[in-house]
Scaffold this motif. Structure first.
Motif, PDB file in Angstrom:
ATOM      1  N   VAL A 123      76.846   9.897  11.316  1.00 39.29           N
ATOM      2  CA  VAL A 123      75.751   9.110  11.830  1.00 39.29           C
ATOM      3  C   VAL A 123      75.634   9.023  13.392  1.00 39.29           C
ATOM      4  O   VAL A 123      74.173   9.127  13.731  1.00 39.29           O
ATOM      5  N   LEU A 124      76.734   9.142  14.048  1.00 39.16           N
ATOM      6  CA  LEU A 124      76.709   9.118  15.617  1.00 39.16           C
ATOM      7  C   LEU A 124      76.825  10.508  16.141  1.00 39.16           C
ATOM      8  O   LEU A 124      76.340  10.834  17.343  1.00 39.16           O
ATOM      9  N   ILE A 125      77.569  11.425  15.548  1.00 40.71           N
ATOM     10  CA  ILE A 125      77.949  12.738  16.178  1.00 40.71           C
ATOM     11  C   ILE A 125      77.355  13.841  15.092  1.00 40.71           C
ATOM     12  O   ILE A 125      77.873  13.941  14.031  1.00 40.71           O
ATOM     13  N   PHE A 181      84.040   8.706  22.344  1.00 41.30           N
ATOM     14  CA  PHE A 181      84.349   9.208  21.043  1.00 41.30           C
ATOM     15  C   PHE A 181      85.815   9.575  20.923  1.00 41.30           C
ATOM     16  O   PHE A 181      86.059  10.272  21.854  1.00 41.30           O
ATOM     17  N   CYS A 182      86.476   9.364  19.844  1.00 43.33           N
ATOM     18  CA  CYS A 182      87.653   9.681  19.810  1.00 43.33           C
ATOM     19  C   CYS A 182      87.986  11.354  19.604  1.00 43.33           C
ATOM     20  O   CYS A 182      87.015  11.869  19.081  1.00 43.33           O
ATOM     21  N   ASN A 183      89.073  11.796  19.682  1.00 40.48           N
ATOM     22  CA  ASN A 183      89.304  13.246  19.459  1.00 40.48           C
ATOM     23  C   ASN A 183      89.246  13.467  17.938  1.00 40.48           C
ATOM     24  O   ASN A 183      89.644  12.192  17.377  1.00 40.48           O
ATOM     25  N   SER A 210      80.040  -2.971  27.844  1.00 37.69           N
ATOM     26  CA  SER A 210      79.613  -1.665  28.642  1.00 37.69           C
ATOM     27  C   SER A 210      79.925  -0.306  27.895  1.00 37.69           C
ATOM     28  O   SER A 210      79.348   0.525  28.151  1.00 37.69           O
ATOM     29  N   THR A 211      81.327  -0.372  27.312  1.00 33.21           N
ATOM     30  CA  THR A 211      81.528   0.810  26.663  1.00 33.21           C
ATOM     31  C   THR A 211      81.761   0.542  25.182  1.00 33.21           C
ATOM     32  O   THR A 211      82.425  -0.776  24.875  1.00 33.21           O
ATOM     33  N   VAL A 212      81.407   1.429  24.197  1.00 27.63           N
ATOM     34  CA  VAL A 212      81.904   1.263  22.715  1.00 27.63           C
ATOM     35  C   VAL A 212      82.443   2.413  22.376  1.00 27.63           C
ATOM     36  O   VAL A 212      82.056   3.508  22.649  1.00 27.63           O
ATOM     37  N   THR A 213      83.832   2.313  21.752  1.00 23.00           N
ATOM     38  CA  THR A 213      84.341   3.292  21.154  1.00 23.00           C
ATOM     39  C   THR A 213      84.191   3.648  19.739  1.00 23.00           C
ATOM     40  O   THR A 213      84.206   2.631  19.135  1.00 23.00           O
ATOM     41  N   TYR A 214      83.869   4.687  19.160  1.00 19.77           N
ATOM     42  CA  TYR A 214      83.914   5.087  17.954  1.00 19.77           C
ATOM     43  C   TYR A 214      84.983   6.329  17.615  1.00 19.77           C
ATOM     44  O   TYR A 214      85.260   7.108  18.358  1.00 19.77           O
ATOM     45  N   ASP A 215      84.655   6.674  16.201  1.00 22.70           N
ATOM     46  CA  ASP A 215      85.427   7.839  15.839  1.00 22.70           C
ATOM     47  C   ASP A 215      84.126   8.791  15.630  1.00 22.70           C
ATOM     48  O   ASP A 215      83.006   8.517  16.296  1.00 22.70           O
ATOM     49  N   ASN A 216      84.203  10.084  15.188  1.00 25.13           N
ATOM     50  CA  ASN A 216      83.224  10.945  15.180  1.00 25.13           C
ATOM     51  C   ASN A 216      82.370  10.789  13.675  1.00 25.13           C
ATOM     52  O   ASN A 216      82.206  11.885  13.153  1.00 25.13           O
ATOM     53  N   VAL A 227      80.803  18.727  17.084  1.00 22.03           N
ATOM     54  CA  VAL A 227      81.845  18.655  18.188  1.00 22.03           C
ATOM     55  C   VAL A 227      82.249  20.183  18.340  1.00 22.03           C
ATOM     56  O   VAL A 227      82.806  20.907  17.706  1.00 22.03           O
ATOM     57  N   LEU A 228      82.092  20.254  19.779  1.00 23.62           N
ATOM     58  CA  LEU A 228      82.304  21.743  20.213  1.00 23.62           C
ATOM     59  C   LEU A 228      83.511  21.485  21.364  1.00 23.62           C
ATOM     60  O   LEU A 228      83.196  21.180  22.463  1.00 23.62           O
ATOM     61  N   GLY A 229      84.684  21.716  21.025  1.00 23.97           N
ATOM     62  CA  GLY A 229      85.793  21.322  22.034  1.00 23.97           C
ATOM     63  C   GLY A 229      85.859  20.208  22.333  1.00 23.97           C
ATOM     64  O   GLY A 229      86.130  19.146  21.505  1.00 23.97           O
ATOM     65  N   ASP A 230      85.650  19.746  23.834  1.00 22.37           N
ATOM     66  CA  ASP A 230      85.793  18.404  24.120  1.00 22.37           C
ATOM     67  C   ASP A 230      84.339  17.629  24.176  1.00 22.37           C
ATOM     68  O   ASP A 230      84.173  16.619  24.502  1.00 22.37           O
ATOM     69  N   GLU A 231      83.471  18.657  23.756  1.00 18.72           N
ATOM     70  CA  GLU A 231      82.056  17.937  24.028  1.00 18.72           C
ATOM     71  C   GLU A 231      81.537  17.376  22.550  1.00 18.72           C
ATOM     72  O   GLU A 231      81.507  17.847  21.365  1.00 18.72           O
ATOM     73  N   HIS A 232      81.070  16.073  22.572  1.00 18.24           N
ATOM     74  CA  HIS A 232      80.619  15.439  21.350  1.00 18.24           C
ATOM     75  C   HIS A 232      78.977  15.405  21.494  1.00 18.24           C
ATOM     76  O   HIS A 232      78.538  14.689  22.278  1.00 18.24           O
ATOM     77  N   ARG A 233      78.415  16.328  20.711  1.00 18.95           N
ATOM     78  CA  ARG A 233      76.918  16.249  20.494  1.00 18.95           C
ATOM     79  C   ARG A 233      76.612  15.052  19.717  1.00 18.95           C
ATOM     80  O   ARG A 233      76.568  14.856  18.659  1.00 18.95           O
ATOM     81  N   GLN A 234      75.780  14.031  20.427  1.00 24.36           N
ATOM     82  CA  GLN A 234      75.396  12.680  19.641  1.00 24.36           C
ATOM     83  C   GLN A 234      74.116  12.924  18.889  1.00 24.36           C
ATOM     84  O   GLN A 234      73.334  13.827  19.213  1.00 24.36           O
ATOM     85  N   THR A 235      73.879  12.502  17.829  1.00 26.88           N
ATOM     86  CA  THR A 235      72.577  12.488  17.160  1.00 26.88           C
ATOM     87  C   THR A 235      71.703  11.553  17.683  1.00 26.88           C
ATOM     88  O   THR A 235      72.003  10.532  18.765  1.00 26.88           O
ATOM     89  N   ASN A 236      70.278  11.607  17.437  1.00 27.47           N
ATOM     90  CA  ASN A 236      69.363  10.890  18.065  1.00 27.47           C
ATOM     91  C   ASN A 236      69.516   9.218  17.816  1.00 27.47           C
ATOM     92  O   ASN A 236      69.400   8.509  18.814  1.00 27.47           O
ATOM     93  N   PHE A 237      69.938   8.858  16.875  1.00 27.17           N
ATOM     94  CA  PHE A 237      70.124   7.633  16.571  1.00 27.17           C
ATOM     95  C   PHE A 237      71.265   6.980  17.339  1.00 27.17           C
ATOM     96  O   PHE A 237      71.012   5.911  17.956  1.00 27.17           O
TER      97      PHE A 237
END
Length: 513
Positions: A204-206, A233-235, A195-201, A209-219
């Motif tokens: 390919v995925l991000i 996504f990790c800090n 149900s959840t998958v944890t990644y770094d930044n 990063v603006l503050g605490d907001e992670h803007r994901q790629t379309n992929f």
């Protein structure tokens, strides 16, 4: 979760109408309709300006900023007198190192300063996860020998936090094709989706990063949309937030790829890694509780989501077929049939495959190449051109790269011994073209029969193939083959003519011997 995902979930899962969704998001009805109907790949390219270039923080820029900050630390500059982002922007612009905007430089300096901060003492919280609810995914570099060449690949690892259960695969690249391929394999290995998958930044995925907001790629959003999991996504600089997979990458590298292991192909390497992971689960026990890992995995399976339909993850590109009948992708050549010269084509690049399409029709499939100077040229793509230019047969790159069966080489040598080289080449090319019409078994059988009877010309091979494909009862039996040609015994033939009409030609073979 981006707006596209929210809209699609409201429509497909919650049954909310397009009109209600349009009011909720203050969007036009047509916009909502497009988001629901169009694939994500088409939504991505809508409204983009062609040729727009992005300014990136290059390695030289990062190094220059680091140098200025190091100088500041070395001189113990007081806080109120430290170099500002505006100063660094002007200084690097003056030196010709940076040509971007001041706003981008402020973001670069901010990120570097955040990364350079270190605490003298750190403490961590002990965590507990519901088995099967989460997986952590990461990758690290590893060296091995593939097909006699030393390569640096990327070891992708999925680890179930708290369970000491891991799965790994290795790829020659770390781009989106590899990420997508690994997600498909890891979920099918565990026979369920977490149900959840944890990644770094990873970039390919991000994308930002603006503050605490992670803007994901379309992929990245596409992964969520297909498998229906939520991403975490990790800090920045906080690898401990996915400590399970950080340790798992090292574990798999040390235990499965120790030294410099050798494999014939990437497929053999990944099959071996998968078998090792499976054995580790079947025979292993948890390092703290001493519970069998297989039992822990069975418990985790109860909390997994069902598998989604299988998907092949590829990266799409556009190419043009040049006069050499090739499409160039990532500096490697991939051939297509001659009739597509000058055509625009679509390229679907997977981790290990390259598929080329013209007007949505598949026209060529290749194994993807990675070694410098390595190309994929299919001999069949050049036979029509070689038929018109038979003198170039043994100088053609596709011919030189092709691995011919020993029987075909013997047949060409027999042709060359009977006629001048150009005519021998033409006969040989015509025989190669027959492969398009007949199965490999029938084709090779006909070549062997032609060699056995000394009837190696194109017309004779065609005659033999015709006889092999005829439905009438054969005029010879199995014992005849066992007596005269034991190497062909066991094959099934349906011939209308008696092949013994070539018996006189056997004398020629005997004379040659």
């Amino acid at each position: 979760m981006d707006e596209t995902n929210k809209i699609r979930k409201l429509y497909f899962s919650d049954g909310i109408t397009r009109n209600e969704i349009a009011k909720k998001f203050n969007r036009s009805w047509n916009t909502i309709d497009n988001i629901i109907k169009l694939p994500r790949e088409q939504l991505v390219i809508r409204g983009k300006r062609p040729g727009r270039k992005k300014t990136v923080a290059t390695a030289d820029v990062i190094m220059a900023v680091e140098g200025i900050l190091n100088k500041q630390d070395l001189l113990h500059v007081k806080k109120k007198q430290r170099y500002t982002a505006a100063f660094i922007f002007k200084e690097l612009g003056r030196q010709g190192i940076y040509s971007g905007t001041e706003r981008s430089m402020r973001a670069i300096v901010k990120e570097i300063r955040k990364r350079r901060k270190t605490d003298n003492q750190q403490s961590f919280l002990p965590l507990s996860f519901v088995p099967g609810s989460s997986i952590q995914i990461d990758h690290g570099e590893a060296d091995c020998v593939i097909g006699g060449h030393r390569v640096t690949g990327y070891l992708f690892v999925g680890s179930l936090p708290g369970l000491a259960i891991r799965y790994c695969q290795m790829y020659p690249i770390k781009s989106q094709e590899a990420w997508g391929e690994f997600h498909e394999r890891v979920f099918r290995f565990f026979n369920g989706v977490f149900s959840t998958v944890t990644y770094d930044n990873d970039t390919v995925l991000i994308k930002e990063v603006l503050g605490d907001e992670h803007r994901q790629t379309n992929f990245s959003l596409g992964l969520e949309e297909h498998y229906l999991f939520d991403s975490i996504f990790c800090n920045i600089g906080k690898g401990n937030e996915k400590g399970a997979v950080e340790n798992a990458v090292g574990y798999c590298r040390r235990n499965y790829l120790a030294g410099l292991p050798e494999y014939k192909t990437w497929a053999e390497l990944n099959s071996d890694l998968e078998n090792r992971c499976r054995k580790s689960i079947e025979n292993g026990r948890h390092y703290r509780t001493d519970v069998c890992l297989k039992e822990l995995l069975n418990q985790a399976a109860e909390n997994m989501m069902p598998l989604q339909p299988e998907k092949r993850w590829v990266k799409w590109d556009i190419g043009k077929v040049n006069s050499y009948q090739v499409v160039i992708f990532d500096k490697h050549w991939y051939s297509v049939p001659e009739r597509f010269v000058g055509s625009a084509v679509d390229i679907a690049a997977g981790v290990f495959t390259i598929d080329i399409y013209h007007d949505n029709q598949l026209i060529a499939s290749h194994s993807r190449k990675y070694l410098k100077g390595e190309d994929s040229l299919h001999l069949d793509h050049y036979l029509d051109q070689l038929f018109r230019k038979p003198g170039a047969l043994w100088d053609c790159a596709a011919v030189l790269k092709h691995s011919f069966e020993s029987d075909l080489i013997s047949l060409w040598n027999r042709l060359y011994s009977r006629m001048e080289k150009r005519q021998a080449n033409l006969e040989f090319i015509q025989i190669l073209l027959l492969r398009r019409k007949y199965s490999r078994d029938d084709y090779i059988t006909a070549i062997r029969l032609a060699l056995a009877y000394g009837a190696v010309e194109y017309a004779a091979v065609v005659n033999i193939l015709h006889q092999l494909k005829t439905d009438a009862s054969p005029s010879y039996n199995k014992s005849w083959f066992e007596k005269h040609h034991p190497e062909l015994a066991g094959n099934m033939f349906n011939c209308v003519f008696d092949l013994s009409v070539y018996a006189d030609l056997v004398k020629e073979v005997e004379n040659v011997k």
